[in-house]
Design an enzyme around this catalytic site. Structure first.
Site, PDB file in Angstrom:
ATOM      1  N   ARG A  57       0.821  -1.225   0.000  1.00 20.18           N
ATOM      2  CA  ARG A  57       0.000   0.000   0.000  1.00 20.18           C
ATOM      3  C   ARG A  57       0.850   1.269   0.000  1.00 20.18           C
ATOM      4  O   ARG A  57       0.503   2.267   0.610  1.00 20.18           O
ATOM      5  CB  ARG A  57      -0.958   0.017   1.208  1.00 20.18           C
ATOM      6  CG  ARG A  57      -1.928  -1.155   1.245  1.00 20.18           C
ATOM      7  CD  ARG A  57      -2.913  -1.142   0.077  1.00 20.18           C
ATOM      8  NE  ARG A  57      -3.779  -2.306   0.151  1.00 20.18           N
ATOM      9  CZ  ARG A  57      -3.515  -3.461  -0.469  1.00 20.18           C
ATOM     10  NH1 ARG A  57      -2.441  -3.589  -1.219  1.00 20.18           N
ATOM     11  NH2 ARG A  57      -4.349  -4.485  -0.365  1.00 20.18           N
ATOM     12  N   GLU A  84      -4.528   3.079   6.666  1.00 18.93           N
ATOM     13  CA  GLU A  84      -4.478   2.880   5.221  1.00 18.93           C
ATOM     14  C   GLU A  84      -5.214   4.029   4.526  1.00 18.93           C
ATOM     15  O   GLU A  84      -4.797   4.497   3.476  1.00 18.93           O
ATOM     16  CB  GLU A  84      -5.116   1.540   4.821  1.00 18.93           C
ATOM     17  CG  GLU A  84      -5.068   1.267   3.335  1.00 18.93           C
ATOM     18  CD  GLU A  84      -5.516  -0.146   2.971  1.00 18.93           C
ATOM     19  OE1 GLU A  84      -6.167  -0.290   1.938  1.00 18.93           O
ATOM     20  OE2 GLU A  84      -5.214  -1.083   3.727  1.00 18.93           O
ATOM     21  N   SER A 117     -11.089  -0.012   3.521  1.00 19.40           N
ATOM     22  CA  SER A 117     -10.218  -0.543   4.574  1.00 19.40           C
ATOM     23  C   SER A 117      -9.539   0.605   5.309  1.00 19.40           C
ATOM     24  O   SER A 117      -8.853   1.425   4.698  1.00 19.40           O
ATOM     25  CB  SER A 117      -9.160  -1.471   3.980  1.00 19.40           C
ATOM     26  OG  SER A 117      -9.767  -2.617   3.450  1.00 19.40           O
TER      27      SER A 117
END
Length: 297
Positions: free
Chosen positions: A170, A289, A219
């Site tokens: 990520r 995130e 998320s």
């Protein structure tokens, strides 16, 4: 600070509300919101803009908290001119930075290109996938990316290979203020029916496990090494936890919800409370995130 902007061929609006453009439906305004007509329009604006002015791109606004005080500088939103997909050979697609994962994956299916099915499940655009190494169901953007075309903060247009993006989980090393205007993705030959079946499987799994019809941000926390973020949140007793108008989803504990009137401050504070409780319970420090941008009110 006041900020002068040059003439553009696209559209540019001052003090533009951003809440309608993000999934949480919360947050303040952009000092300027710019939708360029094409990559050259974007390049011209960035090269003429005060170098000290911040620049940020947004896609579908799915993995984003816009703080209540708004976003200074210029927010770039790539609209229809950048929502394009073109096949360049039997396994390769060139996609505009504003193209949704659904359009990329369905075009790949129609062209008999497998390996891009996971993009069906990520509620974002190509620019965001490239910047964040977006992924789901065991696949990541770095698995399919060949290269991307980028307008740097200076206005310079460059092509970067996958290896130049420093990918990890990520994360990429794409420079701040840079905007991804297109990306080249490569899959493998496949049968359209089998590709569709995999997309259907992914869509069903997502529908069953995630609160898709809520005001959410996707998320919230990265999965720490050896752990699932949702399980740590659950073990810390945070399922359904509420703060102001924000709540931890009871369906999937790695999702935060705006129950209707949450401020971005409510949502962010709830996330920080979850992080505190998880650290106290398991000793694991969860990392956000979701991107949190702008000024606190």
């Amino acid at each position: 600070m006041s900020l002068a902007v040059p003439a553009v061929r696209g559209t540019i609006k001052p003090d533009a509300p951003l809440a309608p453009l993000v999934w949480f439906k919360a947050g303040g305004a952009a000092q300027w919101l710019f939708e360029p007509k094409d990559a050259q329009d974007l390049s011209d604006l960035l090269s003429a803009l005060d170098p000290a002015a911040p620049v940020m791109a947004i896609g579908l606004g799915s993995n984003l908290i816009i703080r209540d005080g708004g976003v200074p500088g210029v927010v770039v939103r790539l609209g229809k001119p950048f929502a394009t997909v073109e096949a360049v050979d039997a396994t390769t697609l060139v996609c505009g930075g504003g193209t949704s994962g659904i359009l990329v994956s369905s075009t790949a299916r129609d062209k008999g290109i497998a390996g891009l099915e996971f993009l069906r499940s990520i509620p974002g655009t190509v620019g965001g996938f490239v910047r964040m190494n977006g992924g789901a169901y065991g696949r990541e953007t770095c698995d399919i990316l060949v290269s991307c075309d980028v307008v740097l903060r200076s206005g310079e247009r460059v092509t970067l290979s996958k290896d130049e993006l420093g990918y990890s989980y990520r994360h990429s090393t794409l420079p701040e203020g840079a905007v991804v205007v297109s990306a080249c993705f490569r899959g493998v030959p496949g049968e359209p029916a089998a590709i569709q079946a995999e997309m259907d499987r992914i869509a069903a799994a997502r529908e069953a496990s995630q609160p898709l019809r809520s005001k959410t941000g996707g998320s919230t926390f990265k999965n720490p090494d050896g752990h699932k973020a949702w399980a740590l949140v659950d073990e810390a007793g945070c399922r359904g936890l509420q703060l102001g108008g924000a709540q931890v989803s009871e369906k999937h504990t790695n999702f935060l919800l705006n129950l209707g009137d949450a401020t971005s401050a409510d949502i962010e504070a709830l996330g920080e409370e979850v992080r505190r409780r998880v650290k106290d319970k398991s000793g694991v420090e969860l990392e956000w995130e979701i991107q949190r941008v702008g000024v606190r009110k």
